[in-house]
Design an enzyme around this catalytic site. Structure first.
Site, short mmCIF file in Angstrom:
data_model
loop_
_atom_site.label_atom_id
_atom_site.label_comp_id
_atom_site.label_asym_id
_atom_site.label_seq_id
_atom_site.Cartn_x
_atom_site.Cartn_y
_atom_site.Cartn_z
N PHE A 140 0.86 -1.18 0.00
CA PHE A 140 0.00 0.00 0.00
C PHE A 140 0.89 1.22 0.00
CE2 PHE A 140 -4.53 1.05 1.36
CZ PHE A 140 -5.12 0.11 0.53
N GLN A 253 -7.91 14.40 5.06
CA GLN A 253 -7.28 13.63 3.99
C GLN A 253 -8.13 13.61 2.72
OE1 GLN A 253 -6.52 9.13 4.23
NE2 GLN A 253 -4.48 10.04 4.05
N HIS A 255 -8.43 11.59 -0.49
CA HIS A 255 -7.97 10.33 -1.08
C HIS A 255 -7.75 10.59 -2.57
CE1 HIS A 255 -7.86 6.18 -2.36
NE2 HIS A 255 -7.85 5.78 -1.10
N LEU A 269 -15.37 5.91 -3.26
CA LEU A 269 -13.96 5.51 -3.20
C LEU A 269 -13.58 4.44 -4.22
CD1 LEU A 269 -11.46 6.18 -1.42
CD2 LEU A 269 -11.82 3.93 -0.42
N GLU A 272 -7.35 2.13 -2.60
CA GLU A 272 -5.93 2.18 -2.87
C GLU A 272 -5.40 0.80 -3.21
OE1 GLU A 272 -3.84 4.73 -0.23
OE2 GLU A 272 -1.98 3.62 -0.41
N ARG A 303 -0.61 9.38 0.24
CA ARG A 303 -1.87 9.88 -0.32
C ARG A 303 -1.85 11.37 -0.61
NH1 ARG A 303 -6.35 6.38 3.08
NH2 ARG A 303 -5.99 4.51 1.84
N HIS A 368 -11.89 12.08 2.38
CA HIS A 368 -11.90 10.70 2.80
C HIS A 368 -11.79 10.50 4.30
CE1 HIS A 368 -11.43 6.46 2.37
NE2 HIS A 368 -10.20 6.44 2.84
N ARG A 403 -2.65 10.32 6.94
CA ARG A 403 -2.77 8.93 7.39
C ARG A 403 -2.34 7.97 6.29
NH1 ARG A 403 -6.76 4.71 6.84
NH2 ARG A 403 -8.06 6.08 5.58
C1 FAD Z 1 -14.77 3.97 1.46
C2 FAD Z 1 -13.77 3.88 2.56
C3 FAD Z 1 -12.75 2.94 2.51
C4 FAD Z 1 -11.82 2.84 3.53
N1 FAD Z 1 -10.84 1.90 3.44
C5 FAD Z 1 -9.96 1.76 4.46
C6 FAD Z 1 -8.97 0.73 4.43
O1 FAD Z 1 -8.89 -0.04 3.50
N2 FAD Z 1 -8.13 0.63 5.47
C7 FAD Z 1 -8.19 1.46 6.54
O2 FAD Z 1 -7.41 1.28 7.46
N3 FAD Z 1 -9.12 2.44 6.60
C8 FAD Z 1 -10.01 2.61 5.59
N4 FAD Z 1 -10.95 3.60 5.65
C9 FAD Z 1 -11.07 4.41 6.85
C10 FAD Z 1 -11.80 3.65 7.94
O3 FAD Z 1 -12.75 2.81 7.38
C11 FAD Z 1 -12.51 4.56 8.91
O4 FAD Z 1 -11.65 5.54 9.33
C12 FAD Z 1 -12.98 3.79 10.11
O5 FAD Z 1 -13.78 2.73 9.72
C13 FAD Z 1 -13.68 4.61 11.14
O6 FAD Z 1 -14.13 3.75 12.16
P1 FAD Z 1 -14.71 4.27 13.52
O7 FAD Z 1 -14.94 3.08 14.38
O8 FAD Z 1 -13.88 5.35 14.05
O9 FAD Z 1 -16.09 4.93 13.14
P2 FAD Z 1 -17.23 4.52 12.10
O10 FAD Z 1 -17.07 3.18 11.54
O11 FAD Z 1 -17.36 5.68 11.20
O12 FAD Z 1 -18.49 4.44 13.04
C14 FAD Z 1 -19.03 5.56 13.65
C15 FAD Z 1 -20.18 5.12 14.49
O13 FAD Z 1 -20.63 6.20 15.30
C16 FAD Z 1 -22.02 6.30 15.24
N5 FAD Z 1 -22.41 7.68 15.51
C17 FAD Z 1 -21.97 8.81 14.91
N6 FAD Z 1 -22.56 9.89 15.45
C18 FAD Z 1 -23.38 9.43 16.43
C19 FAD Z 1 -24.28 10.05 17.34
N7 FAD Z 1 -24.47 11.38 17.38
N8 FAD Z 1 -24.98 9.26 18.18
C20 FAD Z 1 -24.83 7.91 18.16
N9 FAD Z 1 -23.99 7.28 17.32
C21 FAD Z 1 -23.29 8.04 16.47
C22 FAD Z 1 -22.34 5.85 13.84
O14 FAD Z 1 -23.67 5.47 13.74
C23 FAD Z 1 -21.39 4.67 13.71
O15 FAD Z 1 -21.94 3.54 14.32
C24 FAD Z 1 -11.90 3.72 4.62
C25 FAD Z 1 -12.92 4.66 4.68
C26 FAD Z 1 -13.85 4.76 3.66
C27 FAD Z 1 -14.89 5.80 3.74
#
Ligand code: FAD
Ligand code: SF4
Ligand code: SF4
Ligand code: FES
Lengths: 595, 259
Positions: A140, A253, A255, A269, A272, A303, A368, A403
């Site tokens: 990556f 970021q 992407h 998206l 990558e 990135r 992103h 990142r």
């Molecule tokens: C398309 C895409 C591809 C990606 N690919 C990769 C990858 O290959 N490798 C990598 O390392 N990273 C990748 N990322 C980044 C990574 O997926 C995210 O940064 C990560 O999943 C975020 O996880 P999290 O647990 O912080 O929050 P999230 O998974 O965003 O979850 C947030 C949670 O909080 C809840 N929430 C939000 N606000 C409230 C509120 N007010 N009240 C109650 N609940 C709330 C939501 O409902 C959800 O359940 C990618 C991101 C995207 C968008």
């Protein structure tokens, strides 16, 4: 809608007398806000320690952003490149973050990611294998070695499903489709949160000895983004309002590769993983232009560099018909693509009528990820407010100015677990008095209901959101100048004044308009903070690209911008020196320089 | 944007579980537009309280399932152009109580999920497993939990056996669990005697037809599980073994892969 733990909730339903608005009361030792990878990992930790845990999420379980992650999870397990080690992973992370990362977080992350990968495997996650029967790893951008543990291009699905199933096997109570609107404090400590359920529009007050914020990022402040509707940054504003410090908020970021066509999918998206598997970037003249931007790493540069390259090619007139550049993976052939990138194949075929085994894709940078967020202690993810912890994308520090791909999924589990442990220790440490004034809760309920129950007409939250997204696209995009940022700030502040006038139609039953009315408040507040901090960082560093300050500023390389709400309720910004790296870490870079 | 002046016209169910009707809407047609785009436009410009679930808008999360002309579809993956010249009637999944408009109460699925016997292995990761051992687990693992297979299965939809039948989505999950080389739990009793109710399935394949990620639910998940249940329950030797040892397949891990 909730899914009940077997005996998880010790909460009692209650109604308040003397109030026009009734609300239910629940109580937990630990309240986790967010059911992505970070939140679920924290919940599992606390629940398995025997604490009563509640998990709140805006969507159904398993639908959080984490489900969209495609490329993989970075961990120096050294299965395909045995030379890899936590040290190299640490150095890659720091270099990519342009050294404003919290080095202790980067160290813990690099050291603990392998354990978190194996733990997932222990819980049933299935990664692709090497010929020796180990977990396979793919290259990556800007990772020195092949490091991303993956399963095709649906690693996030594997991660969240595993964590979801693990969570459901504990006693944690999950409040699905429930939105938190405010944190409550007593004696300076966070002691609860108010939420409403989407289904009925009814309120729940959840008392908690500790709160773990895990609400993910805020890509939705931009029009072109890979983020889902949930990415409105609720948690960063909820924490800020509760008095927490934020860090590196200027760092968004972009992407390098989002879809550009058709319009409905712009920003979606393109993982990558495509470049990881050998995808080549070309402009309209057929040039493999990355040679001009990073001769060594080419498409697998970091990135920030690839995003700027793609942007520049289009700016300088070498773009594709729909204003992007070409990303070509045809050399992998149909079978190779179906094995390594099946989701991408399907995505382009279904949504854009393009067969990526025959034709190149058209791509352009898309918003992103948010490097900045709630400032936390590396060891236990404690924020600056007692009782409040943060992990995952909503927390800042690990990634610095940029990142690395794959470092987020490992971040979620490393620090999700640590936040869980932090919360457990905090809960067990002292006595907790959780009662808050009922009138405080009622005032918040009134505020939340204002857009819907006045019977008046007013501004549409959707239109305000659209204006905001456009303003951020125009003024805080990948390329920034002081003039632009200031103009953007003016527009955002004008929108802030209009928030009061938002009104929506219909009842409180599953009403998206009403939900959007809540979200825009967060979007406006975060945009203001981003614009203000982006103005402060007068240099180019990682994701921050200031045309009017085209160089990296040595001095600013030792500084984080810390944001907190000041006495007047305004955005306070302070530049803070980064503590020097201890010898065992700084020594790594010196050694490398010698070789 | 490339609105060419034409309009997308669709009828959307508006109402709750008790009262509701199809209401016709029109919104500008844009190249490549999917049904979810149209719904979100209507929401933003005409009916701010129109309820619909969605997250990824990329066919990855399984949130936006609803029925179009009576057939379950992911709204974010279904192009308006597919219905050239035909009506587009959008309504919520039918197998569960309607909450509002396009949103139905799918929480029952999460209860079934809680009742599933989770993955368990006495062995410590990192596991040594070869691609050929696990290759066929990738398919059931692709499930995005759109619950569309649950929606079309007549055992739920028509016969409402929600209390005794887990449904195709959970057969898919039990299949990978049961066939994972490192897992050491037995789920056949669950499938046969407990919540699973796999015997109610009469292999109509309706579930397979609607799966948006192409899982061959009937052939690759249900039939192998049914075979194992049959083996286990109607083979006297195995029956005895199960009584004595209470282990998965009455055998060691090694045989889990062969069926
Ligand atoms: C398309 C895409 C591809 C990606 N690919 C990769 C990858 O290959 N490798 C990598 O390392 N990273 C990748 N990322 C980044 C990574 O997926 C995210 O940064 C990560 O999943 C975020 O996880 P999290 O647990 O912080 O929050 P999230 O998974 O965003 O979850 C947030 C949670 O909080 C809840 N929430 C939000 N606000 C409230 C509120 N007010 N009240 C109650 N609940 C709330 C939501 O409902 C959800 O359940 C990618 C991101 C995207 C968008
Ligand atoms: S094959 Fe079985 S599970 Fe699938 S729809 Fe038919 S009866 Fe239901
Ligand atoms: S098996 Fe297929 S149809 Fe059923 S829930 Fe999973 S993805 Fe949806
Ligand atoms: S919105 Fe995620 S599958 Fe349609």
């Amino acid at each position: 809608m909730d899914t009940n733990g077997h005996n998880g909730s010790n909460g009692a339903s209650a109604q308040r007398n003397g109030s026009s608005e009734k609300y239910e009361v629940q109580e937990h030792d630990v309240l986790v806000i967010g059911a992505g990878g970070a939140g679920l990992r924290a919940a599992v930790e606390a629940s398995e320690a025997g604490l009563s845990v509640g998990v709140v999420s805006k969507s159904l379980l398993g639908k959080a952003h984490t489900v969209m992650a495609e490329g993989g999870m970075a961990a120096a397990v050294g299965n395909v490149d045995p030379e890899d080690s936590w040290k190299t992973h640490f150095m890659d992370t720091m270099k990519s973050g342009k050294f404003i990362n919290n080095w202790r977080m980067a160290e813990l992350h690099a050291k603990e990611s392998p354990d978190r990968v194996y733990e997932l495997e222990q819980w049933g996650a299935l990664f692709q294998r090497t010929p020796e029967g180990k977990i396979s790893q793919r290259p990556f951008g800007a990772h020195t070695y092949r490091r991303l543990c993956h399963v095709g291009d649906r690693t996030g699905l594997e991660l969240i499903r595993t964590m979801q199933e693990k969570t459901l096997a504990t006693d944690a109570k999950v409040y699905m489709e429930t939105t938190v609107t405010r944190l409550f404090k007593k004696d300076g400590k966070v002691v609860g949160a108010l939420a409403y359920t989407r289904e009925s529009g009814k309120f729940i007050y959840i008392k908690a000895k500790a709160v773990v914020m895990a609400t993910g990022g805020w890509g939705r402040i931009f029009e072109v983004t890979s983020n889902s509707w949930e990415g409105t940054g609720d948690g960063v504003v909820l924490s800020y309002d509760a008095g927490a410090d934020l860090v590196d908020m200027e760092m968004m970021q972009f992407h390098p590769t989002g879809m550009v066509w058709p319009p409905g999918v712009a920003g979606l998206l393109v993982t990558e993983g495509v470049r990881g598997e050998g995808g080549i970037l070309k402009n309209s003249k057929g040039e493999r232009y990355m040679a001009r931007y990073d001769e060594q790493r080419m498409e697998l540069s970091s990135r920030d560099v690839v995003a700027r390259a793609n942007y520049t090619e289009v700016q300088e007139g070498r773009g594709s018909p729909h204003g992007g550049v070409y990303l070509d993976i045809t050399h992998l052939g149909y079978d190779g693509i179906m094995k390594k990138l099946p989701t991408m194949h399907e995505q382009f075929l279904k949504l854009a009528d393009i067969d990526i085994s025959k034709e190149p894709m058209e791509v352009f940078p898309t918003v992103h990820y948010t490097m900045g967020g709630v400032k936390v202690e590396p060891e236990n993810c404690a924020s600056t407010v007692p009782g409040l912890f943060a992990a995952g994308e909503v927390a800042g520090g690990l990634h610095g100015a940029n990142r690395l791909g794959g470092n987020s999924l490992s971040d979620l589990l490393v620090f999700g677990r640590r936040a869980g442990i932090g919360a457990i220790e905090y809960v067990n440490e002292g006595s907790h008095s959780l009662e808050v004034e009922g009138s405080e809760i009622e005032r918040e309920i009134e505020r939340v209901l204002k857009p819907i129950e006045t019977g008046e007409t007013g501004e549409s939250p959707y239109l305000i959101q659209q204006e905001l997204q456009k303003a951020m696209m125009d003024h805080a995009n990948i390329m920034r100048t002081e003039e632009d940022l200031k103009e953007g700030l003016g527009k955002i502040l004008a929108l802030k004044d209009r928030l009061e006038n938002i009104r929506v139609q219909g009842s409180r039953l599953f009403n998206p308009g009403w939900h959007a009315a809540q979200d825009v408040r967060y979007l406006v507040q975060i945009s203001e903070i981003i614009l203000r901090t982006a103005l402060e960082r007068r240099e180019c560093r990682g994701a921050q690209w200031r045309l009017d300050h085209p160089d990296m500023d040595e001095e600013l390389g030792h500084v984080n911008f810390i944001v907190s709400k000041d006495g007047q309720g305004e955005v306070g910004i302070e530049s803070r020196e980064i503590a020097p790296m201890p010898e065992h870490l700084s020594g790594l870079f010196k050694e490398e320089a010698k070789v | 944007m490339t609105a060419d002046g034409s309009a997308a016209r669709l009828k959307v169910y508006r109402g709750d579980g008790e009262n509701g009707e199809f209401v016709e809407y029109e919104t500008p047609m844009v190249t490549g537009m999917v049904v979810l785009d149209a719904i979100l436009n209507i929401q933003a410009e005409q009916e701010s309280d129109l309820a619909v679930r969605w997250n990824c808008k990329a066919a990855h999360c399984g949130s936006c399932s609803a029925e179009i002309n009576g057939v379950p579809k992911l709204l974010c993956k279904t192009r308006i152009e597919e219905y050239e010249g035909r009506e587009i009637n959008v309504q919520p999944l039918k197998a569960w109580p309607i909450i509002k408009d396009l949103v139905s109460d799918v929480s029952w699925n999460y209860e079934v999920s809680r009742s599933t016997i989770p993955f368990h292995s006495e062995q410590q990761a990192p596991f040594t497993m070869y691609e050929e051992d696990v290759e066929r687990l990738y398919e059931p693992k692709k499930c995005i939990e759109c619950f569309m297979c649950q929606d079309v299965c007549h055992v739920l939809r028509t016969h409402e056996k929600h209390d005794v039948f887990a449904g195709p989505r959970f057969f898919v999950r039990n299949q990978w669990l049961q066939m994972h080389p490192m897992d050491d739990r037995d789920r056949l009793r669950y499938l046969k005697e407990d919540r699973g109710g796999i015997q109610y399935c009469n292999i109509t394949k309706c579930c397979t037809e609607v799966c948006p990620v192409g899982i061959k639910i009937t052939d690759n998940s249900i039939i192998p599980l049914k075979e194992r249940v049959a083996d286990e329950y109607y083979d006297p030797a195995k029956w005895l073994m199960r009584k004595i040892r209470g282990r998965k397949n009455g055998a060691s891990n090694g045989s889990v892969n062969g069926s």
